[in-house]
Design a protein around this motif. Structure first.
Motif, PDB file in Angstrom:
ATOM      1  N   LEU A 137       0.825  -1.191   0.000  1.00  0.00           N
ATOM      2  CA  LEU A 137       0.000   0.000   0.000  1.00  0.00           C
ATOM      3  C   LEU A 137       0.869   1.254   0.000  1.00  0.00           C
ATOM      4  CD1 LEU A 137      -2.990   0.678  -0.019  1.00  0.00           C
ATOM      5  CD2 LEU A 137      -2.934   0.760   2.486  1.00  0.00           C
ATOM      6  N   ILE A 138       1.982   1.211   0.739  1.00  0.00           N
ATOM      7  CA  ILE A 138       2.921   2.343   0.753  1.00  0.00           C
ATOM      8  C   ILE A 138       3.480   2.576  -0.648  1.00  0.00           C
ATOM      9  CG2 ILE A 138       5.163   3.147   1.604  1.00  0.00           C
ATOM     10  CD1 ILE A 138       4.571   1.653   4.221  1.00  0.00           C
ATOM     11  N   GLU A 139       3.910   1.490  -1.290  1.00  0.00           N
ATOM     12  CA  GLU A 139       4.465   1.590  -2.645  1.00  0.00           C
ATOM     13  C   GLU A 139       3.437   2.174  -3.609  1.00  0.00           C
ATOM     14  OE1 GLU A 139       6.389  -1.250  -6.153  1.00  0.00           O
ATOM     15  OE2 GLU A 139       6.154  -2.021  -4.098  1.00  0.00           O
ATOM     16  N   LYS A 140       2.196   1.709  -3.482  1.00  0.00           N
ATOM     17  CA  LYS A 140       1.134   2.193  -4.370  1.00  0.00           C
ATOM     18  C   LYS A 140       0.971   3.706  -4.255  1.00  0.00           C
ATOM     19  CE  LYS A 140      -3.896   2.009  -4.954  1.00  0.00           C
ATOM     20  NZ  LYS A 140      -5.166   1.432  -4.448  1.00  0.00           N
ATOM     21  N   HIS A 141       0.961   4.224  -3.030  1.00  0.00           N
ATOM     22  CA  HIS A 141       0.738   5.656  -2.839  1.00  0.00           C
ATOM     23  C   HIS A 141       1.970   6.474  -3.228  1.00  0.00           C
ATOM     24  CE1 HIS A 141      -2.875   4.455  -0.601  1.00  0.00           C
ATOM     25  NE2 HIS A 141      -3.276   5.701  -0.795  1.00  0.00           N
ATOM     26  N   LEU A 142       3.160   5.951  -2.960  1.00  0.00           N
ATOM     27  CA  LEU A 142       4.363   6.683  -3.371  1.00  0.00           C
ATOM     28  C   LEU A 142       4.416   6.809  -4.890  1.00  0.00           C
ATOM     29  CD1 LEU A 142       7.056   5.222  -0.930  1.00  0.00           C
ATOM     30  CD2 LEU A 142       6.169   7.560  -0.952  1.00  0.00           C
ATOM     31  N   LYS A 143       4.084   5.729  -5.604  1.00  0.00           N
ATOM     32  CA  LYS A 143       4.066   5.777  -7.065  1.00  0.00           C
ATOM     33  C   LYS A 143       2.975   6.726  -7.562  1.00  0.00           C
ATOM     34  CE  LYS A 143       6.170   1.284  -8.062  1.00  0.00           C
ATOM     35  NZ  LYS A 143       5.989  -0.072  -8.647  1.00  0.00           N
ATOM     36  N   HIS A 144       1.876   6.777  -6.816  1.00  0.00           N
ATOM     37  CA  HIS A 144       0.820   7.726  -7.191  1.00  0.00           C
ATOM     38  C   HIS A 144       1.334   9.160  -7.116  1.00  0.00           C
ATOM     39  CE1 HIS A 144      -2.982   9.912  -7.222  1.00  0.00           C
ATOM     40  NE2 HIS A 144      -2.582  10.525  -6.107  1.00  0.00           N
ATOM     41  N   TRP A 145       2.069   9.467  -6.050  1.00  0.00           N
ATOM     42  CA  TRP A 145       2.564  10.845  -5.888  1.00  0.00           C
ATOM     43  C   TRP A 145       3.681  11.168  -6.877  1.00  0.00           C
ATOM     44  CZ3 TRP A 145      -0.860  13.586  -4.023  1.00  0.00           C
ATOM     45  CH2 TRP A 145      -1.605  13.257  -2.896  1.00  0.00           C
ATOM     46  N   ILE A 146       4.426  10.152  -7.289  1.00  0.00           N
ATOM     47  CA  ILE A 146       5.434  10.389  -8.326  1.00  0.00           C
ATOM     48  C   ILE A 146       4.753  10.759  -9.647  1.00  0.00           C
ATOM     49  CG2 ILE A 146       7.187   9.256  -9.770  1.00  0.00           C
ATOM     50  CD1 ILE A 146       8.064   7.730  -7.233  1.00  0.00           C
ATOM     51  N   SER A 147       3.637  10.106  -9.920  1.00  0.00           N
ATOM     52  CA  SER A 147       2.880  10.412 -11.146  1.00  0.00           C
ATOM     53  C   SER A 147       2.069  11.695 -11.009  1.00  0.00           C
ATOM     54  CB  SER A 147       1.939   9.247 -11.481  1.00  0.00           C
ATOM     55  OG  SER A 147       2.663   8.053 -11.684  1.00  0.00           O
ATOM     56  N   ASN A 148       1.729  12.052  -9.782  1.00  0.00           N
ATOM     57  CA  ASN A 148       0.916  13.245  -9.522  1.00  0.00           C
ATOM     58  C   ASN A 148       1.610  14.078  -8.443  1.00  0.00           C
ATOM     59  OD1 ASN A 148      -1.813  12.418 -10.998  1.00  0.00           O
ATOM     60  ND2 ASN A 148      -1.077  10.630  -9.859  1.00  0.00           N
ATOM     61  N   PRO A 149       2.693  14.806  -8.808  1.00  0.00           N
ATOM     62  CA  PRO A 149       3.518  15.504  -7.812  1.00  0.00           C
ATOM     63  C   PRO A 149       2.682  16.352  -6.851  1.00  0.00           C
ATOM     64  CG  PRO A 149       4.541  15.651  -9.962  1.00  0.00           C
ATOM     65  CD  PRO A 149       3.196  15.024 -10.180  1.00  0.00           C
ATOM     66  N   PRO A 150       2.844  16.128  -5.551  1.00  0.00           N
ATOM     67  CA  PRO A 150       2.018  16.817  -4.543  1.00  0.00           C
ATOM     68  C   PRO A 150       2.570  18.189  -4.189  1.00  0.00           C
ATOM     69  CG  PRO A 150       3.471  15.283  -3.458  1.00  0.00           C
ATOM     70  CD  PRO A 150       3.738  15.130  -4.934  1.00  0.00           C
ATOM     71  N   ASP A 159      -1.922  10.886   3.053  1.00  0.00           N
ATOM     72  CA  ASP A 159      -1.301  12.100   3.587  1.00  0.00           C
ATOM     73  C   ASP A 159       0.138  11.837   4.038  1.00  0.00           C
ATOM     74  OD1 ASP A 159      -3.674  13.447   3.170  1.00  0.00           O
ATOM     75  OD2 ASP A 159      -4.410  13.048   5.201  1.00  0.00           O
ATOM     76  N   ILE A 160       0.341  10.690   4.666  1.00  0.00           N
ATOM     77  CA  ILE A 160       1.660  10.359   5.198  1.00  0.00           C
ATOM     78  C   ILE A 160       2.678  10.220   4.063  1.00  0.00           C
ATOM     79  CG2 ILE A 160       3.000   8.731   6.585  1.00  0.00           C
ATOM     80  CD1 ILE A 160       0.932  10.221   8.204  1.00  0.00           C
ATOM     81  N   THR A 161       2.324   9.481   3.020  1.00  0.00           N
ATOM     82  CA  THR A 161       3.251   9.281   1.899  1.00  0.00           C
ATOM     83  C   THR A 161       3.500  10.586   1.150  1.00  0.00           C
ATOM     84  OG1 THR A 161       1.335   8.533   0.590  1.00  0.00           O
ATOM     85  CG2 THR A 161       2.760   6.832   1.553  1.00  0.00           C
ATOM     86  N   LYS A 162       2.477  11.416   1.037  1.00  0.00           N
ATOM     87  CA  LYS A 162       2.661  12.721   0.381  1.00  0.00           C
ATOM     88  C   LYS A 162       3.696  13.547   1.138  1.00  0.00           C
ATOM     89  CE  LYS A 162      -0.430  15.991   0.987  1.00  0.00           C
ATOM     90  NZ  LYS A 162      -1.651  16.851   0.862  1.00  0.00           N
TER      91      LYS A 162
END
Length: 603
Positions: free
Chosen positions: A51-64, A142-145
């Motif tokens: 789940l951590i990996e999923k969200h980190l990759k999401h933020w890489i694709s969608n820079p926060p 929020d944490i991964t962002k």
């Protein structure tokens, strides 16, 4: 009315409905449980790695990005951040599940120190990070962002720290030499972003983030004591509304004046730095100095006790300790806390110019304070006044070693001083050169030829026509006095004695043409030569008496640091501030003196 038959039919035909209701109730219960567990500090919430990996990759694709109080945290180094998380196996770097690590808090402190001088735009600010951390979100999104944004700021701050970019270059050398020796290109090493990323990955993989962050801070005691003052002014400014002293007339001892009550509050505020305990900053019980000020009749008198306290504060700020409140002291009491914070932060950065090891024996010249300290094994063993370059011929900041002391030195006049000072004097007064024991020479060494000044058309001499140089003979009344401390730089900057020793009685001593004149040259020379074999006080005196120029090599090179600290902490732990005589701080022209609560204290 619904019949019993209809009820039974619905129950029989909707067998799935109780299961759906049960599932919904279970989800709701689990949600409540998650929040309860998150709220309970004794229970650890663990996020699944996938789940951590999923969200980190999401933020890489969608820079926060995070915005708070007109400050923004966003991604500036996307490819580098992606590379770091790939190397880390897409694990969070700054969070241990919900817990923001101590390494993260230390990094936020470094950010706060870096940006507090407010001199130019940094690609990071501690304010949005602190606000987001204080929310204590339990959502992995929020944490991964936040983890990713902190990593991005880390890339930028490492690059600034390792490349020594924290202190902007103000082009502060006034002694340009067109023949200056240039540093070879291969020695002008700067770390690229790729170098920085490799450095970060190495420390992340070795689980040495704390060591990495520590490497970005100076270790000098002077820097650490300045940090204490920095945190003090942030903390003491965070819970009260500071009130400036208004303009007004001179207030003398025993005078009654309406401003005395506010002056007493200002004195309390400035004295409070001694309360600060770096180990337990949140446990300090500061009074609110500017709330409920006593305006009673007795509080409006400048008594002897308050006058003595004012004297101490005046001395700490480079003012004449009169104990009275005149224009300069009023100006001090009109200085907002944010100005103190910014000035301290800027001077903390100046420590970054110094090497980690200063030398067993070394000299510190603080141009802003007009003083020199000789240190041995980290202890000051000699202190004296100095005279430094005047504002239009400022002494440059530099680091050079003294290897040789010159006794009874001659003075070969630098070209810039010859054109600005000697040539105009020679035009006005034909006897000027002879009365000052100055010769005109052409050629060097055995080929040097003395030129008769009466044969020179002085009106033709200028920047494009100076075919000779000037040399002053040695002697007590020469410009260099009896001792010169040679420094190997191409600007002809060094330490020396002077024939104008009366100038040391002045408080303002930015009076020279760039070199540093020292108050006690003979004592300093003796201290530097201490330990030299076959050397004695008598031998030293005999050489001085001969008036013969003699070069004496030191037992070991002694580093000299010409520095510019308008704020520093003295041996008694007191904050000292000095006038910005060279206008290198430029605090009035740059930055924000209003927002005193911008910088919150790290835990």
């Amino acid at each position: 009315m619904v019949s019993r038959e209809n009820i039974n039919t619905t129950t029989q035909n909707g067998k799935a409905q109780p299961i759906l209701v049960t599932a919904i109730l279970m989800i709701m219960c689990m949600s409540v449980l998650v929040f309860a567990l998150a709220a309970n500090s004794n229970i650890t919430t663990i996020f699944p790695p996938g789940l951590i990996e999923k969200h980190l990759k999401h933020w890489i694709s969608n820079p926060p990005r995070i915005e708070y109080d007109q400050k923004t945290a966003k991604i500036y180094n996307l490819n580098n951040v992606m590379e770091i998380y790939q190397a880390a196996g897409y694990e969070m770097i700054w969070f241990n599940n919900l817990e923001f690590k101590s390494e993260g808090h230390k990094l936020i402190s470094l950010m706060r120190e870096a940006v507090a001088d407010d001199r130019y735009f940094y690609r990071y600010s501690d304010i949005p990070f602190k606000n987001e951390i204080n929310k204590h979100s339990v959502f992995i999104k929020d944490i991964t962002k936040l983890d990713m944004l902190v990593t991005d700021a880390f890339v930028s701050i490492v690059q600034d720290a390792l490349n020594n970019d924290f202190v902007p270059d103000l082009n502060n050398h006034d002694h340009h030499n067109s023949e200056a020796v240039q540093v070879p290109i291969e020695e002008q090493v700067r770390l690229t972003t790729d170098d920085v990323v490799a450095w970060i990955i190495k420390h992340v993989e070795a689980q040495q983030l704390l060591e990495a962050i520590d490497a970005l801070f100076p270790k000098h005691e002077g820097y650490l004591t300045m940090r204490k003052m920095f945190n003090h002014f942030i903390l003491v400014s965070s819970f009260q509304t500071w009130k400036p002293l208004p303009k007004g007339e001179l207030i003398k001892l025993h005078s009654e004046h309406k401003d005395i009550a506010l002056i007493r509050a200002q004195v309390n505020f400035l004295e409070a730095a001694s309360f600060y305990d770096e180990a337990n900053p949140t446990e300090i019980e500061y009074p609110n100095f500017f709330k409920d000020i006593d305006y009673s009749q007795s509080a409006k008198i400048l008594d002897e006790i308050l006058s003595e306290r004012i004297k101490i504060i005046q001395s700490q700020n480079g003012l004449e300790p009169t104990g009275e409140v005149g224009p300069k002291t009023r100006k001090l009491f009109q200085t907002p806390p944010q100005r103190f914070i910014r000035q301290i932060a800027l001077n903390m950065k100046r420590w970054r110019r110094l090497p980690e090891e200063l030398g067993r024996k070394h000299i510190m010249v603080n141009m802003a304070a007009f003083d020199l300290n000789l240190y041995e094994n980290s202890a000051s063993i000699m202190k004296m006044k100095v005279i430094v370059g005047r504002p239009n011929r400022r002494t440059p900041t530099l680091i050079d070693p003294i290897k040789t002391v010159v006794l009874n030195p001659t003075w070969t006049v630098p070209r810039r001083i010859a054109l600005l000072d000697i040539v105009p004097q020679a035009r006005r007064d034909p006897n000027y050169l002879s009365s000052h024991n100055i010769e005109i020479l052409k050629g060097y060494g055995e080929n040097a030829k003395v030129i008769d000044p009466t044969t020179i058309n002085w009106n033709s001499i200028g920047p494009n026509n100076l075919p000779f140089y000037f040399k002053q003979k040695s002697g007590y009344n020469s410009s260099l006095g009896l001792v010169k401390f040679a420094l190997p730089n191409d600007m002809a900057i060094y330490l020396h004695d002077t024939n104008h020793r009366e100038l040391f009685d002045r408080d303002y001593r930015a009076l020279s043409s760039g070199c540093v004149r020292v108050e006690k040259p003979l004592e300093l020379a003796q201290a530097l030569l201490d330990g030299k074999s076959n050397w004695s006080q008598q031998k030293f005196n005999n050489i001085i008496d001969t008036r013969k120029t003699t070069y004496v090599k030191l037992p070991e090179p002694v580093p000299v640091y010409l520095i510019y600290w308008t704020a520093y902490v003295d041996e008694q732990g007191k904050l000292q501030r000095r006038e910005d005589v060279y206008n290198w701080d430029r605090l009035q022209q740059i930055g924000n003196d209003v927002a005193v609560n911008d910088y919150s204290l790290a835990p």
